[in-house]
Motif scaffolding. Sequence first.
Motif, PDB file in Angstrom:
ATOM      1  N   TYR A 109       0.828  -1.208   0.000  1.00 38.50           N
ATOM      2  CA  TYR A 109       0.000   0.000   0.000  1.00 38.50           C
ATOM      3  C   TYR A 109       0.864   1.262   0.000  1.00 38.50           C
TER       4      TYR A 109
ATOM      5  N   LEU B  39       2.543   1.617  -3.550  1.00 44.80           N
ATOM      6  CA  LEU B  39       1.616   2.044  -4.595  1.00 44.80           C
ATOM      7  C   LEU B  39       1.133   3.472  -4.354  1.00 44.80           C
TER       8      LEU B  39
ATOM      9  N   ILE C  77      -5.430   2.639 -10.888  1.00 44.17           N
ATOM     10  CA  ILE C  77      -5.203   1.209 -10.647  1.00 44.17           C
ATOM     11  C   ILE C  77      -4.342   1.026  -9.407  1.00 44.17           C
TER      12      ILE C  77
ATOM     13  N   VAL D  37      -5.735  -0.774  -6.021  1.00 55.87           N
ATOM     14  CA  VAL D  37      -5.054  -1.985  -5.541  1.00 55.87           C
ATOM     15  C   VAL D  37      -4.456  -1.744  -4.156  1.00 55.87           C
TER      16      VAL D  37
ATOM     17  N   MET E   9      -7.211  -1.764  -1.665  1.00 56.50           N
ATOM     18  CA  MET E   9      -7.673  -3.141  -1.456  1.00 56.50           C
ATOM     19  C   MET E   9      -6.734  -3.883  -0.514  1.00 56.50           C
ATOM     20  N   ALA E  10      -5.429  -3.655  -0.676  1.00 61.31           N
ATOM     21  CA  ALA E  10      -4.456  -4.280   0.231  1.00 61.31           C
ATOM     22  C   ALA E  10      -4.649  -3.768   1.649  1.00 61.31           C
TER      23      ALA E  10
END
Length: 313
Positions: A29, A32, A68, A72, A75-76
């Motif tokens: 996380y 990203l 994206i 993602v 989501m993590a």
Amino acid sequence: MREELFVSGRNLPNIDPHLHAWHWPIPVYLFLGGLAAGLLFFASYYTILGKEKTMPTVVKWAPFIVPIALVVGLMALFYDLTNKLYFWRLYTTLRLESPMSWGAWVLMLVTPLSMVWVATYIKELIPSWDWKFPIIENTIEWFAKYRKVMAWILLPMSIILGIYTGILLSAFNARPLWNNSILGPLFLVSGLSTAAALIIWTSKDHAERLLFSKIDLVLIGIELFIIVHMMMGFMAGPSVQLEAAALLFGGAYTVVFWVFVVILGLLFPAALEIAELMGYKIPVAVPAIMVLMGGLIFRFVMVEAGQITRYLY
């Protein structure tokens, strides 16, 4: 039902003396989030300068990765939550002294804005794209007229997002490896460097690649300077910070940090970028991938090693 009573505040499972609450989703996380922040910073900065035509990858194409990466990453983060059904409570209040509160609100603003940014350029990427509904088409066209306004909003938001990924760790006063004010700038510069590397990798314009090779070299130099400064701070600190630094100087994370982060993730790709600027043929994917992997491994090292350090000896 088993009932436990803690009276000393010490030896709490998963908390004291070692923290075992954060696992692989957290460094993913943070990586990203930093990458997305860097891409948004460059896209908004060059839009403000009016460089949309001369910097197509930076302004138009690389930002397609941002939504994206953010989704993602979130989501993590959601996967790592213990009480997943109560995440919405972060948005019932704004606590200015809480890095998590700042991060939650910044992400809530940046994520939809990044999607809108991408939507305004999608027809240039896919000419046959059809939004199906006129109201969506008209809304996207309206936003396209105000890209510079979005850029002025995203520029400071991207800086806050990049710094937040480091402050999220430094706010843990009980962990000596994290408890320093330099992590915020370090994570910001690292995120900008990974973004620059990704732009170098994806750009097809030679001038654009050369410019971002120079930018990445400067960022790598700043990142190395900050790392050295951080290590000097540890070595000049109290015994707990000396013990924390020992994890990177002969301890369990020495090889991973110095070989995979500093040498292979910073020094070697910097040498390859210098060679490319001198005219040598270097596959652009090689230094770019090394910088990206170095940035990811760096966050794994900081998260995992930081949870081992403690003030209880």
